[in-house]
Scaffold this motif. Sequence first.
Motif, mmCIF file in Angstrom:
data_model
loop_
_atom_site.group_PDB
_atom_site.id
_atom_site.type_symbol
_atom_site.label_atom_id
_atom_site.label_comp_id
_atom_site.label_asym_id
_atom_site.label_seq_id
_atom_site.Cartn_x
_atom_site.Cartn_y
_atom_site.Cartn_z
ATOM 1 N N ASP A 191 11.552 -26.545 12.892
ATOM 2 C CA ASP A 191 12.107 -25.221 12.785
ATOM 3 C C ASP A 191 11.093 -24.270 12.161
ATOM 4 N N PHE A 192 10.501 -24.721 11.058
ATOM 5 C CA PHE A 192 9.556 -23.885 10.330
ATOM 6 C C PHE A 192 8.297 -23.669 11.166
ATOM 7 N N VAL A 193 7.856 -24.726 11.817
ATOM 8 C CA VAL A 193 6.651 -24.605 12.641
ATOM 9 C C VAL A 193 6.871 -23.597 13.769
ATOM 10 N N SER A 194 8.040 -23.642 14.402
ATOM 11 C CA SER A 194 8.234 -22.711 15.518
ATOM 12 C C SER A 194 8.356 -21.274 15.016
ATOM 13 N N GLU A 195 8.990 -21.095 13.858
ATOM 14 C CA GLU A 195 9.068 -19.745 13.283
ATOM 15 C C GLU A 195 7.671 -19.213 12.954
ATOM 16 N N MET A 196 6.884 -20.124 12.385
ATOM 17 C CA MET A 196 5.540 -19.779 11.965
ATOM 18 C C MET A 196 4.691 -19.344 13.162
ATOM 19 N N VAL A 197 4.738 -20.160 14.200
ATOM 20 C CA VAL A 197 3.953 -19.865 15.400
ATOM 21 C C VAL A 197 4.383 -18.530 15.987
ATOM 22 N N HIS A 198 5.680 -18.307 15.950
ATOM 23 C CA HIS A 198 6.209 -17.055 16.461
ATOM 24 C C HIS A 198 5.629 -15.869 15.687
ATOM 25 N N GLU A 199 5.576 -16.001 14.358
ATOM 26 C CA GLU A 199 5.058 -14.922 13.516
ATOM 27 C C GLU A 199 3.565 -14.697 13.726
ATOM 28 N N LEU A 200 2.857 -15.781 14.040
ATOM 29 C CA LEU A 200 1.403 -15.658 14.251
ATOM 30 C C LEU A 200 1.096 -14.896 15.541
ATOM 31 N N ARG A 201 2.047 -14.912 16.453
ATOM 32 C CA ARG A 201 1.806 -14.283 17.760
ATOM 33 C C ARG A 201 1.521 -12.794 17.660
ATOM 34 N N THR A 202 2.237 -12.095 16.747
ATOM 35 C CA THR A 202 2.078 -10.646 16.668
ATOM 36 C C THR A 202 0.647 -10.234 16.309
ATOM 37 N N PRO A 203 0.106 -10.735 15.174
ATOM 38 C CA PRO A 203 -1.276 -10.335 14.882
ATOM 39 C C PRO A 203 -2.266 -10.845 15.927
ATOM 40 N N ASP A 236 -6.851 -9.754 8.204
ATOM 41 C CA ASP A 236 -6.357 -9.897 6.830
ATOM 42 C C ASP A 236 -4.933 -10.449 6.834
ATOM 43 N N ARG A 237 -4.145 -9.897 7.727
ATOM 44 C CA ARG A 237 -2.753 -10.315 7.793
ATOM 45 C C ARG A 237 -2.643 -11.799 8.154
ATOM 46 N N LEU A 238 -3.464 -12.216 9.106
ATOM 47 C CA LEU A 238 -3.472 -13.630 9.500
ATOM 48 C C LEU A 238 -3.857 -14.522 8.325
ATOM 49 N N ALA A 239 -4.858 -14.062 7.571
ATOM 50 C CA ALA A 239 -5.317 -14.855 6.425
ATOM 51 C C ALA A 239 -4.196 -14.979 5.401
ATOM 52 N N ARG A 240 -3.508 -13.848 5.127
ATOM 53 C CA ARG A 240 -2.389 -13.868 4.168
ATOM 54 C C ARG A 240 -1.289 -14.803 4.629
ATOM 55 N N MET A 241 -1.018 -14.742 5.927
ATOM 56 C CA MET A 241 0.045 -15.583 6.474
ATOM 57 C C MET A 241 -0.259 -17.059 6.304
ATOM 58 N N THR A 242 -1.501 -17.435 6.615
ATOM 59 C CA THR A 242 -1.808 -18.864 6.518
ATOM 60 C C THR A 242 -1.662 -19.345 5.075
ATOM 61 N N THR A 243 -2.079 -18.524 4.103
ATOM 62 C CA THR A 243 -1.916 -18.913 2.692
ATOM 63 C C THR A 243 -0.431 -19.053 2.371
ATOM 64 N N ASP A 244 0.360 -18.064 2.797
ATOM 65 C CA ASP A 244 1.804 -18.099 2.519
ATOM 66 C C ASP A 244 2.475 -19.302 3.177
ATOM 67 N N GLU A 362 15.601 -14.437 2.919
ATOM 68 C CA GLU A 362 15.409 -15.146 4.183
ATOM 69 C C GLU A 362 13.926 -15.140 4.536
ATOM 70 N N LYS A 363 13.491 -16.250 5.116
ATOM 71 C CA LYS A 363 12.091 -16.325 5.538
ATOM 72 C C LYS A 363 11.787 -15.249 6.576
ATOM 73 N N PHE A 364 10.644 -14.624 6.432
ATOM 74 C CA PHE A 364 10.126 -13.624 7.362
ATOM 75 C C PHE A 364 10.920 -12.327 7.409
ATOM 76 N N PHE A 365 11.932 -12.211 6.542
ATOM 77 C CA PHE A 365 12.731 -10.972 6.600
ATOM 78 C C PHE A 365 11.987 -9.803 5.980
ATOM 79 N N ARG A 366 11.916 -8.705 6.736
ATOM 80 C CA ARG A 366 11.381 -7.466 6.199
ATOM 81 C C ARG A 366 12.314 -6.369 6.673
ATOM 82 N N ALA A 367 12.827 -5.590 5.712
ATOM 83 C CA ALA A 367 13.770 -4.538 6.099
ATOM 84 C C ALA A 367 13.053 -3.583 7.044
#
Length: 432
Positions: A191-203, A236-244, A362-367
């Motif tokens: 579940d987490f891996v698929s969410e993560m991959v999904h988030e990586l797609r945008t940048p 930068d965003r990708l780098a931050r994401m991988t750390t998070d 919630e994970k990945f939630f941004r208003a």
Amino acid sequence: MTSQPVPLYSNEVAIRNYLQLMARYERLMEISRQLNSTLDLSTLLARIIKAATELTDTETASIMLLDQKTGELRFEAASQATMTRGAMEAIVVPLEGSLAGWVVKHGEPVLVEDAQNDPRHFQGVDRVVDFRTRNLLCVPMIAFDKVIGVVQAVNKREGSTWTEDDVNTLTTLAAQAGVAIENARLFQQSDFVSEMVHELRTPLAALKASTTLLLRPDLPDKRRTDIIQTIVSETDRLARMTTDFLDLARLESGRARLDASVFNVFDLIRESVEIVNQQASDKHVTVHVEDGTCLLDADRGKLKQVLLNLLTNAIKYNKPNGEIFITVTAPADPEAKVKMARIGVRDTGQGITKENQKRMFEKFFRASDTSGYTQGTGLGLVIAKKIIETHGGEMNFVSEWEVGTEFYFTMPITEPPVPPPDPDKIEGQPAS
Ligand SMILES: Nc1ncnc2c1ncn2[C@@H]1O[C@H](COP(=O)(O)OP(=O)(O)O)[C@@H](O)[C@H]1O
Ligand SMILES: [Mg+2]
């Protein structure tokens, strides 16, 4: 061959025992169906605990899972209300010198009628939770031919004694629990891996588009500079994401280690404010810090990460010329066994809508009304909350639309260490 006449009452007892046993197995089958109906790990653990105490008629039960990498056992759940989840998870039970460790190594159940006098009993837990283990049954939890942990049923209720059936039922329950836990873990990961991959797609998509554009020979210089700027910020965003991602994955799997030390939280706050000072003054935001002493015994680096995230949020989502107030409140109840400090970061930003408040952790939630502000991953608060809970504290917030938001957390306070007596000042022997 003459047979002894069987007294009637013993027959009745046998029938009663048999019926009890059947009822127990029926209940076990029902529980097994329930276990397989959820893939949520914490729900699952709670169900196993409840089933274990019910089936063995004990006061409490706990589950420890084996960390395959470090070979340590960690509490994952217990039915005891005296212990917060975080405090419990922080207890590491050694494989050597503990009953649970013995059970894991031998893959066999152990019944201990007198825990206090059994040298194999690990006293660490009783010490932390001020709980007395009288007797316990510890059985291995086996999934796909591997011991993944143990289930322990602790303290038989008054008037009840341990039987062979207890061992059998708890062993059966543990076997079913083991498979259910493994399934839930696999599901959680995927579940987490698929969410993560999904988030990586945008940048990644932004990078791809930018680089393709850069290849065009007819690009005006101004446009070229803009595109390069986009590439820089998306990287930068990708780098931050991988750390998070890595931080969160460690915290969620219980592999994050706390590197605890005693320090004054006011010092840590000042240090953190120092780091975000520039960011705050760029937005004309003033940060107010109090002074004082409040000793914590915690992972300083991780706590700094929490403070920095709350502070950057309070700056990012503040109004221009806004303010931030950081407060440390000592516990209200001086008699409380575990004294908790409350650390709050309050801002004068636009606040969070009622609708969004529900989804804050919630994970990945941004208003969506703040996502234009700055780039973020939407993982900062999830990570912060996890860090606090791992320390045995809690995190929450209060927010009022158009007025501001306060995020706060609690942490157990450490008493200042008593200095050793000064040998020069012992009464009757004045310092020479
Ligand atoms: N102090 C705050 N005031 C208003 N909204 C906030 C505040 N802190 C966090 N939020 C909201 O919560 C979301 C998640 O925060 P966080 O997990 O830190 O991720 P990020 O800051 O990377 O977006 C933010 O995108 C924002 O919408
Ligand atoms: Mg943030």
